[in-house]
Design an enzyme around this catalytic site. Sequence first.
Site, PDB file in Angstrom:
ATOM      1  N   LYS A  27      -7.213   1.630  -2.943  1.00 16.22           N
ATOM      2  CA  LYS A  27      -6.791   0.851  -1.775  1.00 16.22           C
ATOM      3  C   LYS A  27      -7.042   1.612  -0.474  1.00 16.22           C
ATOM      4  CE  LYS A  27      -5.093  -1.957   1.053  1.00 16.22           C
ATOM      5  NZ  LYS A  27      -4.016  -2.872   1.140  1.00 16.22           N
ATOM      6  N   CYS A  71      -2.926  -2.808   8.969  1.00 17.88           N
ATOM      7  CA  CYS A  71      -3.424  -2.041   7.817  1.00 17.88           C
ATOM      8  C   CYS A  71      -4.329  -0.869   8.170  1.00 17.88           C
ATOM      9  CB  CYS A  71      -4.129  -2.967   6.842  1.00 17.88           C
ATOM     10  SG  CYS A  71      -2.978  -4.079   6.038  1.00 17.88           S
ATOM     11  N   THR A  75       0.854  -1.180   0.000  1.00 14.64           N
ATOM     12  CA  THR A  75       0.000   0.000   0.000  1.00 14.64           C
ATOM     13  C   THR A  75       0.888   1.228   0.000  1.00 14.64           C
ATOM     14  OG1 THR A  75      -1.595  -1.220   1.261  1.00 14.64           O
ATOM     15  CG2 THR A  75      -1.854   1.161   1.228  1.00 14.64           C
ATOM     16  N   LYS A  85      -7.190  -9.442  16.176  1.00 15.73           N
ATOM     17  CA  LYS A  85      -8.423 -10.153  15.814  1.00 15.73           C
ATOM     18  C   LYS A  85      -8.093 -11.652  15.878  1.00 15.73           C
ATOM     19  CE  LYS A  85      -7.845 -10.588  10.835  1.00 15.73           C
ATOM     20  NZ  LYS A  85      -8.453 -10.372   9.531  1.00 15.73           N
ATOM     21  N   ARG A  97       0.193  -6.306  16.089  1.00 15.77           N
ATOM     22  CA  ARG A  97       0.451  -4.906  15.741  1.00 15.77           C
ATOM     23  C   ARG A  97      -0.814  -4.066  15.944  1.00 15.77           C
ATOM     24  NH1 ARG A  97       3.312  -5.625   9.983  1.00 15.77           N
ATOM     25  NH2 ARG A  97       2.077  -7.524  10.013  1.00 15.77           N
ATOM     26  N   PHE A 156     -18.848  -5.266   8.937  1.00 18.70           N
ATOM     27  CA  PHE A 156     -18.024  -4.240   9.594  1.00 18.70           C
ATOM     28  C   PHE A 156     -18.845  -3.272  10.433  1.00 18.70           C
ATOM     29  CE2 PHE A 156     -13.470  -4.308   8.795  1.00 18.70           C
ATOM     30  CZ  PHE A 156     -13.432  -5.535   8.167  1.00 18.70           C
ATOM     31  N   ASN A 198      -9.926   0.675   2.562  1.00 17.04           N
ATOM     32  CA  ASN A 198      -9.587   0.431   3.966  1.00 17.04           C
ATOM     33  C   ASN A 198     -10.124   1.538   4.871  1.00 17.04           C
ATOM     34  OD1 ASN A 198      -8.426  -2.020   3.649  1.00 17.04           O
ATOM     35  ND2 ASN A 198      -6.330  -1.387   4.028  1.00 17.04           N
ATOM     36  N   GLY A 238     -16.822  -2.809  19.353  1.00 18.93           N
ATOM     37  CA  GLY A 238     -15.775  -3.432  20.165  1.00 18.93           C
ATOM     38  C   GLY A 238     -14.741  -2.418  20.586  1.00 18.93           C
TER      39      GLY A 238
HETATM   40  C1  UDX Z   1       2.604  -5.238   3.426  1.00 19.03           C
HETATM   41  C2  UDX Z   1       2.845  -3.913   2.735  1.00 19.03           C
HETATM   42  O1  UDX Z   1       4.166  -3.574   2.766  1.00 19.03           O
HETATM   43  C3  UDX Z   1       2.027  -2.834   3.312  1.00 19.03           C
HETATM   44  O2  UDX Z   1       2.153  -1.693   2.525  1.00 19.03           O
HETATM   45  C4  UDX Z   1       0.592  -3.242   3.334  1.00 19.03           C
HETATM   46  O3  UDX Z   1      -0.217  -2.208   3.817  1.00 19.03           O
HETATM   47  C5  UDX Z   1       0.431  -4.458   4.197  1.00 19.03           C
HETATM   48  O4  UDX Z   1       1.248  -5.459   3.737  1.00 19.03           O
HETATM   49  P1  UDX Z   1       3.806  -6.793   5.067  1.00 19.03           P
HETATM   50  O5  UDX Z   1       3.791  -7.772   3.936  1.00 19.03           O
HETATM   51  O6  UDX Z   1       3.044  -7.084   6.295  1.00 19.03           O
HETATM   52  O7  UDX Z   1       3.306  -5.370   4.566  1.00 19.03           O
HETATM   53  O8  UDX Z   1       5.269  -6.305   5.327  1.00 19.03           O
HETATM   54  P2  UDX Z   1       6.433  -6.865   6.205  1.00 19.03           P
HETATM   55  O9  UDX Z   1       5.976  -8.007   7.004  1.00 19.03           O
HETATM   56  O10 UDX Z   1       7.087  -5.684   6.796  1.00 19.03           O
HETATM   57  O11 UDX Z   1       7.351  -7.510   5.084  1.00 19.03           O
HETATM   58  C6  UDX Z   1       8.171  -6.831   4.242  1.00 19.03           C
HETATM   59  C7  UDX Z   1       9.325  -7.782   3.827  1.00 19.03           C
HETATM   60  O12 UDX Z   1      10.126  -7.134   2.864  1.00 19.03           O
HETATM   61  C8  UDX Z   1      10.239  -8.155   4.992  1.00 19.03           C
HETATM   62  O13 UDX Z   1      10.426  -9.541   5.016  1.00 19.03           O
HETATM   63  C9  UDX Z   1      11.558  -7.434   4.665  1.00 19.03           C
HETATM   64  O14 UDX Z   1      12.702  -8.121   5.127  1.00 19.03           O
HETATM   65  C10 UDX Z   1      11.498  -7.358   3.168  1.00 19.03           C
HETATM   66  N1  UDX Z   1      12.293  -6.289   2.595  1.00 19.03           N
HETATM   67  C11 UDX Z   1      12.157  -5.028   3.042  1.00 19.03           C
HETATM   68  C12 UDX Z   1      13.202  -6.562   1.568  1.00 19.03           C
HETATM   69  O15 UDX Z   1      13.356  -7.693   1.147  1.00 19.03           O
HETATM   70  N2  UDX Z   1      13.911  -5.533   1.030  1.00 19.03           N
HETATM   71  C13 UDX Z   1      13.817  -4.257   1.462  1.00 19.03           C
HETATM   72  O16 UDX Z   1      14.490  -3.371   0.947  1.00 19.03           O
HETATM   73  C14 UDX Z   1      12.897  -3.993   2.513  1.00 19.03           C
HETATM   74  C1  UDX Z   2      -7.881  -5.281   6.576  1.00 16.58           C
HETATM   75  C2  UDX Z   2      -8.859  -5.262   5.389  1.00 16.58           C
HETATM   76  O1  UDX Z   2     -10.054  -5.973   5.719  1.00 16.58           O
HETATM   77  C3  UDX Z   2      -8.212  -5.843   4.161  1.00 16.58           C
HETATM   78  O2  UDX Z   2      -9.090  -5.762   3.051  1.00 16.58           O
HETATM   79  C4  UDX Z   2      -6.952  -5.053   3.887  1.00 16.58           C
HETATM   80  O3  UDX Z   2      -6.301  -5.444   2.732  1.00 16.58           O
HETATM   81  C5  UDX Z   2      -6.026  -5.148   5.080  1.00 16.58           C
HETATM   82  O4  UDX Z   2      -6.694  -4.628   6.216  1.00 16.58           O
HETATM   83  P1  UDX Z   2      -7.062  -7.069   8.375  1.00 16.58           P
HETATM   84  O5  UDX Z   2      -6.157  -6.005   8.910  1.00 16.58           O
HETATM   85  O6  UDX Z   2      -6.508  -8.424   8.193  1.00 16.58           O
HETATM   86  O7  UDX Z   2      -7.640  -6.640   6.937  1.00 16.58           O
HETATM   87  O8  UDX Z   2      -8.283  -7.146   9.367  1.00 16.58           O
HETATM   88  P2  UDX Z   2      -9.860  -7.043   9.352  1.00 16.58           P
HETATM   89  O9  UDX Z   2     -10.454  -8.391   9.373  1.00 16.58           O
HETATM   90  O10 UDX Z   2     -10.314  -6.109   8.317  1.00 16.58           O
HETATM   91  O11 UDX Z   2     -10.088  -6.393  10.810  1.00 16.58           O
HETATM   92  C6  UDX Z   2      -9.481  -5.150  11.144  1.00 16.58           C
HETATM   93  C7  UDX Z   2      -9.781  -4.743  12.537  1.00 16.58           C
HETATM   94  O12 UDX Z   2     -11.110  -4.291  12.640  1.00 16.58           O
HETATM   95  C8  UDX Z   2      -9.647  -5.820  13.598  1.00 16.58           C
HETATM   96  O13 UDX Z   2      -8.971  -5.288  14.706  1.00 16.58           O
HETATM   97  C9  UDX Z   2     -11.062  -6.208  13.914  1.00 16.58           C
HETATM   98  O14 UDX Z   2     -11.207  -6.691  15.222  1.00 16.58           O
HETATM   99  C10 UDX Z   2     -11.774  -4.891  13.739  1.00 16.58           C
HETATM  100  N1  UDX Z   2     -13.196  -5.000  13.381  1.00 16.58           N
HETATM  101  C11 UDX Z   2     -13.581  -5.538  12.204  1.00 16.58           C
HETATM  102  C12 UDX Z   2     -14.157  -4.485  14.259  1.00 16.58           C
HETATM  103  O15 UDX Z   2     -13.826  -3.993  15.323  1.00 16.58           O
HETATM  104  N2  UDX Z   2     -15.474  -4.553  13.892  1.00 16.58           N
HETATM  105  C13 UDX Z   2     -15.882  -5.086  12.707  1.00 16.58           C
HETATM  106  O16 UDX Z   2     -17.088  -5.100  12.444  1.00 16.58           O
HETATM  107  C14 UDX Z   2     -14.913  -5.598  11.837  1.00 16.58           C
END
Ligand code: UDX
Ligand code: UDX
Length: 433
Positions: free
Chosen positions: A207, A263, A121, A323, A330, A252, A211, A256
């Site tokens: 995106k 995200c 993102t 969740k 995080r 949604f 969200n 809670g």
């Molecule tokens: C992702 C997206 O980055 C974020 O924008 C989106 O909103 C949610 O998902 P995530 O996959 O959870 O985040 O990221 P993270 O777990 O931080 O993984 C990033 C990976 O990239 C790590 O394993 C890190 O070591 C690697 N990395 C980072 C590289 O290989 N090269 C780099 O230069 C920086």
């Molecule tokens: C979210 C988006 O759903 C997904 O599309 C995006 O790409 C990444 O972010 P995720 O972070 O895995 O996914 O969690 P999600 O299931 O969406 O829940 C987010 C948070 O909202 C949780 O902490 C959950 O407990 C809370 N939630 C969700 C509520 O409090 N009430 C609801 O009705 C739904």
Amino acid sequence: MHVCIVGTGYVGLVTGACFADFGVDVVCVDKDAEKIKRLIDGEIPIYEPGLKELVDKNLREGRLSFTTDIGGSIRSSLVVFIAVGTPPRGDGSTDLRYVEEVSRTIASNLNGYKVIVTKSTVPVGTGRLIEKIVREERKEEHLFDVASNPEFLREGSAVEDFMRPDRIVIGARNEQAVAILKDLYSPLYLRDTPFVVTDIETAEIIKYASNAFLATKISFINEIANLCERAGADVHTVAKAMGLDRRIGPKFLHPGPGYGGSCLPKDTMALADIAGKLDYRFRLMEAVIDVNREQRNLMVAKIRRSVGELDGTTIGLLGLTFKPNTDDIRESPAVDIAMSLIKENARIKAFDPAGMENASRVLPETVTYCKDAYDVAEGCDCLVIATEWNQFRKLDMDRIKGLLRRPVVVDLRNIYDPNRMREMGFDYASVGR
Ligand code: UDX
Ligand code: UDX
């Protein structure tokens, strides 16, 4: 087709494994050598249902590989996905240093036409930034296209979400890039998945808008819940009736302790920041963030009200992750609430089916980790349900009552029936009922 995914975090790993399962040759790269070593050994660093089976199968069948050799992987691929982290800075803006670093590496390894795709993102304008970096720093004058292909994966059902998405969004400036990405997703095309093809900036905003809207629904229902408490109404019935209006929809609207995870908190902050940089004050987003922050304090106040004075009490916490069905803590409301309780000198006993190891890295050492919900309840002045894991939904409440020092339950996820709990002799509190 050869595809390279840079970054094997949550998104990169799921994307890589799923594309491999479509029959594409995928190489997943990460600069973290330890992570790559574990992946090669078949160890999955995150908790995600179905992911290990998918990785194992595609490793075995030779379509998926892991390496730290980013240059080689880029050179051998037609499509390069950028899935590295885009962490928030202190002020809510997005730190693009990893995306920039990868773009430079792509530039110096451009050995033919490639499509460079952002999966992470990224703020609006990042596509242009990548174009600029690659154009200026490429060693050879090969053509390339930049595209935006945001993910909408939920933790805990990421594989399912990838395989059965509501939509695929492709933002690009050029027909060729669109055709290549459509081809990559062709198995989903056959399943009648809607494709939204647009320009890069629009895709980037889609995106955040998605969200941010989900976050808005949550903050909205939480405010309605707070109102219901004061009015003596039941938020669930309100949410149900609202949800029956097809223009609103039932999802949604669960009240809670507020949204958490990697995200929604990050993306809402980023959207407010992006708006600010474009000289627009996104008031609604600011309010959504504010309400979400305040909701955690209201939950602590609720617990405080239920036990009287927090100082010197023992509070049992069921759930630490943001969740259920994830080990991710995080921005977890549960962790924040634990911190606040500790600050008020409460002792914390906690249990989470998957999140204890991660939580123990951020919570003070004084927290006691238990083997199950009953172990937590023993000797507590109050039992708090912070995350709605399935195993907390049907607890033997008679047994819990016998174990607690005082029969106080604060159910922040509204999984128990208030009347039933009160009949059983609990001092029971929940959200918006
Ligand atoms: C992702 C997206 O980055 C974020 O924008 C989106 O909103 C949610 O998902 P995530 O996959 O959870 O985040 O990221 P993270 O777990 O931080 O993984 C990033 C990976 O990239 C790590 O394993 C890190 O070591 C690697 N990395 C980072 C590289 O290989 N090269 C780099 O230069 C920086
Ligand atoms: C979210 C988006 O759903 C997904 O599309 C995006 O790409 C990444 O972010 P995720 O972070 O895995 O996914 O969690 P999600 O299931 O969406 O829940 C987010 C948070 O909202 C949780 O902490 C959950 O407990 C809370 N939630 C969700 C509520 O409090 N009430 C609801 O009705 C739904």
